[in-house]
Design a protein around this motif. Structure first.
Motif, PDB file in Angstrom:
ATOM      1  N   LYS A 135      39.127  65.824 -33.844  1.00  0.00           N
ATOM      2  CA  LYS A 135      38.322  66.037 -32.640  1.00  0.00           C
ATOM      3  C   LYS A 135      38.878  67.203 -31.842  1.00  0.00           C
ATOM      4  O   LYS A 135      38.130  68.009 -31.293  1.00  0.00           O
ATOM      5  CB  LYS A 135      38.315  64.763 -31.780  1.00  0.00           C
ATOM      6  CG  LYS A 135      37.469  64.893 -30.515  1.00  0.00           C
ATOM      7  CD  LYS A 135      37.463  63.588 -29.735  1.00  0.00           C
ATOM      8  CE  LYS A 135      36.597  63.713 -28.484  1.00  0.00           C
ATOM      9  NZ  LYS A 135      36.577  62.463 -27.706  1.00  0.00           N
ATOM     10  N   SER A 155      32.333  51.180 -36.596  1.00  0.00           N
ATOM     11  CA  SER A 155      31.424  52.079 -35.874  1.00  0.00           C
ATOM     12  C   SER A 155      32.213  53.303 -35.422  1.00  0.00           C
ATOM     13  O   SER A 155      33.402  53.209 -35.095  1.00  0.00           O
ATOM     14  CB  SER A 155      30.801  51.386 -34.665  1.00  0.00           C
ATOM     15  OG  SER A 155      29.952  50.325 -35.071  1.00  0.00           O
ATOM     16  N   PHE A 156      31.536  54.438 -35.405  1.00  0.00           N
ATOM     17  CA  PHE A 156      32.223  55.676 -35.043  1.00  0.00           C
ATOM     18  C   PHE A 156      31.200  56.713 -34.585  1.00  0.00           C
ATOM     19  O   PHE A 156      30.061  56.735 -35.054  1.00  0.00           O
ATOM     20  CB  PHE A 156      33.004  56.227 -36.249  1.00  0.00           C
ATOM     21  CG  PHE A 156      33.632  57.561 -35.999  1.00  0.00           C
ATOM     22  CD1 PHE A 156      34.804  57.668 -35.259  1.00  0.00           C
ATOM     23  CD2 PHE A 156      33.041  58.723 -36.481  1.00  0.00           C
ATOM     24  CE1 PHE A 156      35.369  58.906 -35.014  1.00  0.00           C
ATOM     25  CE2 PHE A 156      33.603  59.962 -36.242  1.00  0.00           C
ATOM     26  CZ  PHE A 156      34.771  60.049 -35.507  1.00  0.00           C
ATOM     27  N   SER A 157      31.640  57.572 -33.655  1.00  0.00           N
ATOM     28  CA  SER A 157      30.796  58.685 -33.226  1.00  0.00           C
ATOM     29  C   SER A 157      31.681  59.864 -32.865  1.00  0.00           C
ATOM     30  O   SER A 157      32.753  59.697 -32.282  1.00  0.00           O
ATOM     31  CB  SER A 157      29.919  58.288 -32.031  1.00  0.00           C
ATOM     32  OG  SER A 157      30.736  57.964 -30.919  1.00  0.00           O
ATOM     33  N   TYR A 158      31.257  61.066 -33.243  1.00  0.00           N
ATOM     34  CA  TYR A 158      31.972  62.274 -32.855  1.00  0.00           C
ATOM     35  C   TYR A 158      31.744  62.562 -31.381  1.00  0.00           C
ATOM     36  O   TYR A 158      32.620  63.059 -30.684  1.00  0.00           O
ATOM     37  CB  TYR A 158      31.505  63.466 -33.692  1.00  0.00           C
ATOM     38  CG  TYR A 158      31.843  63.343 -35.160  1.00  0.00           C
ATOM     39  CD1 TYR A 158      33.122  63.603 -35.616  1.00  0.00           C
ATOM     40  CD2 TYR A 158      30.874  62.966 -36.092  1.00  0.00           C
ATOM     41  CE1 TYR A 158      33.444  63.497 -36.968  1.00  0.00           C
ATOM     42  CE2 TYR A 158      31.181  62.858 -37.437  1.00  0.00           C
ATOM     43  CZ  TYR A 158      32.465  63.131 -37.873  1.00  0.00           C
ATOM     44  OH  TYR A 158      32.778  63.020 -39.206  1.00  0.00           O
ATOM     45  N   THR A 174      29.837  60.852 -27.752  1.00  0.00           N
ATOM     46  CA  THR A 174      29.450  59.557 -27.179  1.00  0.00           C
ATOM     47  C   THR A 174      27.966  59.266 -27.350  1.00  0.00           C
ATOM     48  O   THR A 174      27.552  58.139 -27.639  1.00  0.00           O
ATOM     49  CB  THR A 174      29.811  59.517 -25.678  1.00  0.00           C
ATOM     50  OG1 THR A 174      31.191  59.829 -25.527  1.00  0.00           O
ATOM     51  CG2 THR A 174      29.529  58.143 -25.103  1.00  0.00           C
ATOM     52  N   TRP A 184      40.419  60.558 -38.359  1.00  0.00           N
ATOM     53  CA  TRP A 184      39.848  59.974 -37.150  1.00  0.00           C
ATOM     54  C   TRP A 184      40.144  58.469 -37.188  1.00  0.00           C
ATOM     55  O   TRP A 184      40.426  57.915 -38.247  1.00  0.00           O
ATOM     56  CB  TRP A 184      38.325  60.158 -37.086  1.00  0.00           C
ATOM     57  CG  TRP A 184      37.824  61.561 -37.175  1.00  0.00           C
ATOM     58  CD1 TRP A 184      37.667  62.311 -38.298  1.00  0.00           C
ATOM     59  CD2 TRP A 184      37.387  62.382 -36.093  1.00  0.00           C
ATOM     60  NE1 TRP A 184      37.173  63.531 -37.995  1.00  0.00           N
ATOM     61  CE2 TRP A 184      36.977  63.617 -36.640  1.00  0.00           C
ATOM     62  CE3 TRP A 184      37.287  62.200 -34.713  1.00  0.00           C
ATOM     63  CZ2 TRP A 184      36.489  64.659 -35.875  1.00  0.00           C
ATOM     64  CZ3 TRP A 184      36.797  63.245 -33.940  1.00  0.00           C
ATOM     65  CH2 TRP A 184      36.416  64.450 -34.511  1.00  0.00           C
ATOM     66  N   ASP A 185      40.038  57.831 -36.049  1.00  0.00           N
ATOM     67  CA  ASP A 185      40.098  56.375 -35.971  1.00  0.00           C
ATOM     68  C   ASP A 185      38.733  55.856 -35.535  1.00  0.00           C
ATOM     69  O   ASP A 185      38.062  56.477 -34.698  1.00  0.00           O
ATOM     70  CB  ASP A 185      41.164  55.915 -34.972  1.00  0.00           C
ATOM     71  CG  ASP A 185      42.565  55.935 -35.567  1.00  0.00           C
ATOM     72  OD1 ASP A 185      42.681  55.804 -36.794  1.00  0.00           O
ATOM     73  OD2 ASP A 185      43.530  56.093 -34.802  1.00  0.00           O
ATOM     74  N   LYS A 209      35.810  53.777 -33.650  1.00  0.00           N
ATOM     75  CA  LYS A 209      35.663  53.295 -32.274  1.00  0.00           C
ATOM     76  C   LYS A 209      35.770  51.777 -32.220  1.00  0.00           C
ATOM     77  O   LYS A 209      36.270  51.211 -31.249  1.00  0.00           O
ATOM     78  CB  LYS A 209      34.302  53.743 -31.707  1.00  0.00           C
ATOM     79  CG  LYS A 209      34.069  55.236 -31.703  1.00  0.00           C
ATOM     80  CD  LYS A 209      35.068  55.973 -30.825  1.00  0.00           C
ATOM     81  CE  LYS A 209      34.772  57.462 -30.822  1.00  0.00           C
ATOM     82  NZ  LYS A 209      35.769  58.229 -30.043  1.00  0.00           N
ATOM     83  N   SER A 210      35.313  51.142 -33.284  1.00  0.00           N
ATOM     84  CA  SER A 210      35.429  49.685 -33.370  1.00  0.00           C
ATOM     85  C   SER A 210      35.455  49.297 -34.840  1.00  0.00           C
ATOM     86  O   SER A 210      35.089  50.069 -35.718  1.00  0.00           O
ATOM     87  CB  SER A 210      34.247  49.001 -32.661  1.00  0.00           C
ATOM     88  OG  SER A 210      33.020  49.346 -33.283  1.00  0.00           O
TER      89      SER A 210
END
Length: 568
Positions: A103, A339-342, A344, A383-384, A386-387
């Motif tokens: 990121k 779940s993940f997003s680059y 928000t 990356w990690d 988000k949940s």
């Protein structure tokens, strides 16, 4: 800035002390040379016996020789200190870049990062060589000179001290004020120019065929002209500061001379010492000679320091576990409600769950932008999520050391980077201890027999001496050398013709062996050879199963296969 940079001196205390002592010794030998020379000239004018000049003549020779010797070792030690510090800074910056999340790196231009790693750190050498060490030396020499003059007369000491303060403090303050606002501009211009040139060199072919050669040349000339104007302005300031220093040094000498003459006439100071005093004072101003010019670069160094520490102090890193777990063995790979997003507002993956059994062959397919490659980035902890959790053998990968986690994987991607080095060096990245026989063996296995006899072949920038398919096969050879238990193929046949695609797929199938294989692709070729297929669309898993099962009915996968049959 100074306080933060001083931390790099902690591991170089011996060199720091040596550089300071040698710096002081260099100035003192210079003072000794000039003072003894002045005394010799004055004493010789009295026509004494030659034997009476023996000691002072020997002193002149001693100081002349010792000054050259001490200056040499002062340069050696101070530059070695500086190079050690710059090496430590580059190492720290590189390690930090390695630990930063994607990121943070996304949106950073490679030319700008290169400027921080090279040009900005090179600029910081001025802080050690021209500001910190010379300032300390100047204070010590000023103290020694003024104390020595005090024994002759306090007025001489105070007069010299006044000019030392003006030259050693007032001039640097003036230099900082003169350069205010220019330091940041200078660093930004240089970094911008480097970034621009690197971008244009990488895109040279596109610029030529798009007819942008002349426009690019004009932009380069404009940027160079702006840099030249900045340098001319700096040169004017440098000349002014050097002139003012020479003026102050000579005024200091003449002040001591004028004040000492009455002392000579009254007999308080022997006449033969008059030249010794004045020349000694003049040579002592060497200690503050370059401080003005050094502090002219203070703002430039400060801006370079800010750019350096903006990276090294960044907190956007992939956090290592405080108590990492040891993964002695592992079974399955599992994604649990990940779940993940680059960004928000844009969800890349939503509630993704699946399992990849050990030694199985799994294909993850879907249209472009469905989130397939993101799964790889998460699995390798670039990356990690988000949940949710990503598990290997039941252990959350966030509880494993990143390097040890990545050692389990070999990745072959469509954009595998080929370094501008020899074929041997490009392969040894995967296994530095590999012999030439091992390199030849893996090249033969992946079908690059023609290159096996020329390991010293330079592959060119970005591997331009290789075709697209050959670059993928070099990446596959790296994977073989690494011999990791899990192989990931991320679009390995993208943008290749059918014949080359078949060659690469055959090579993959022939070399995979007893390993877990994950194939990320939108090309639905040889899917019948996969143990399971995971179908993704818009960040979600829409289907899972075998090739035969997914073809049954009006599934999303079946439609994809139909489309590819039509347009193939």
């Amino acid at each position: 800035m100074i306080r933060r940079l001083l931390q790099f001196l902690k591991n170089n205390k011996l060199h720091s002390a040596g550089a300071l002592l040698l710096g002081v010794a260099t100035i003192l030998t210079g003072i000794g040379l000039m003072s003894s020379s002045g005394f010799l000239i004055s004493r010789a004018a009295q026509r004494p016996m030659l034997v009476d000049l023996f000691v002072v003549t020997a002193a002149v020779r001693f100081f002349g020789i010792s000054r050259a010797v001490v200056r040499y070792f002062e340069r050696v030690v101070s530059h070695e200190l500086t190079f050690n510090i710059l090496s430590s800074m580059r190492s720290l910056l590189f390690k930090k870049l390695d630990s930063l999340s994607l990121k943070w790196l996304m949106g950073r231009r490679s030319g700008d990062l290169l400027a921080r790693l090279v040009a900005d750190i090179d600029t910081l050498q001025n802080v050690y060589l021209r500001i910190i060490s010379p300032s300390i030396v100047a204070v010590l020499i000023t103290a020694v000179t003024c104390v020595a003059l005090w024994f002759f007369d306090p007025v001489l000491s105070l007069a010299a001290l006044f000019f030392f303060i003006v030259s050693g403090i007032a001039l640097p303050v003036l230099a900082v004020r003169m350069s205010k606002g220019t330091g940041k501009k200078d660093v930004e211009l240089k970094a911008g120019f480097k970034t621009y040139l690197i971008d244009r060199i990488h895109g040279m072919q596109e610029l030529l065929w798009l007819g942008q050669k002349k426009n690019t040349q004009n932009e380069v000339n404009m940027m160079q002209a702006e840099l030249d104007a900045q340098h001319h302005k700096d040169a004017g300031g440098t000349g002014l500061l050097e002139g003012l220093h020479s003026l102050l040094a000579n005024l200091g000498m003449f002040s001591v001379l004028i004040l000492a003459v009455p002392l000579v006439l009254t007999g308080q100071i022997p006449g033969v010492m008059l030249a010794m005093l004045t020349l000694g004072v003049l040579s002592s101003f060497e200690a503050v000679q370059n401080l003005g010019n050094a502090f002219q670069q203070y703002e430039t160094s400060k801006e370079a320091s800010n750019r350096f520490f903006s990276v090294t102090e960044s907190r956007q890193v992939i956090a290592e576990p405080e108590k990492p777990k040891h993964l002695a063995d592992w079974d399955n790979i599992g994604f649990q409600r990940v779940s993940f997003s680059y960004e928000t507002e844009n969800i890349t993956l939503s509630d993704v769950s699946f399992e990849i059994p050990r030694l199985s062959k799994t294909a993850i397919v879907g249209p472009t932008g469905s989130g397939k490659s993101t799964l790889v980035s998460l699995l390798l902890r670039f990356w990690d999520p988000k949940s949710g959790q990503i598990l290997i053998g039941g252990t959350d990968i966030r509880n494993l050391e990143a390097d040890k986690l990545r050692s389990l994987f070999a990745v072959v991607s469509q954009d595998a980077y080929i370094f501008n080095r020899t074929l041997r060096e490009n392969l040894l990245i995967a296994k530095p201890t590999a012999s030439d026989d091992e390199l030849v063996e893996v090249l033969t296995k992946v079908g690059l027999n023609a290159f096996a006899s020329d390991l010293n072949l330079n592959l060119g920038n970005f591997g331009t001496r290789l075709s697209g398919g050959e670059r993928r096969l070099v990446a596959l050879a790296r994977a073989l050398l690494k011999d990791a238990p899990i192989w990931i193929f991320d679009e390995p046949t993208a943008n290749l013709d059918v014949k080359t695609e078949r060659k690469i797929l055959d090579a993959i199938r022939a070399t995979t062996g007893q390993r877990t294989m994950i194939m990320i692709t939108h090309r639905l070729v040889d899917m019948d050879k996969m143990d399971q297929i995971i179908v993704m669309n818009r960040g979600q898993i829409v289907e899972k199963g075998s090739h035969a099962k997914l073809l049954d009915g009006q599934s999303f996968y079946a439609k994809m296969v139909g489309y590819q049959r039509v347009f193939r």
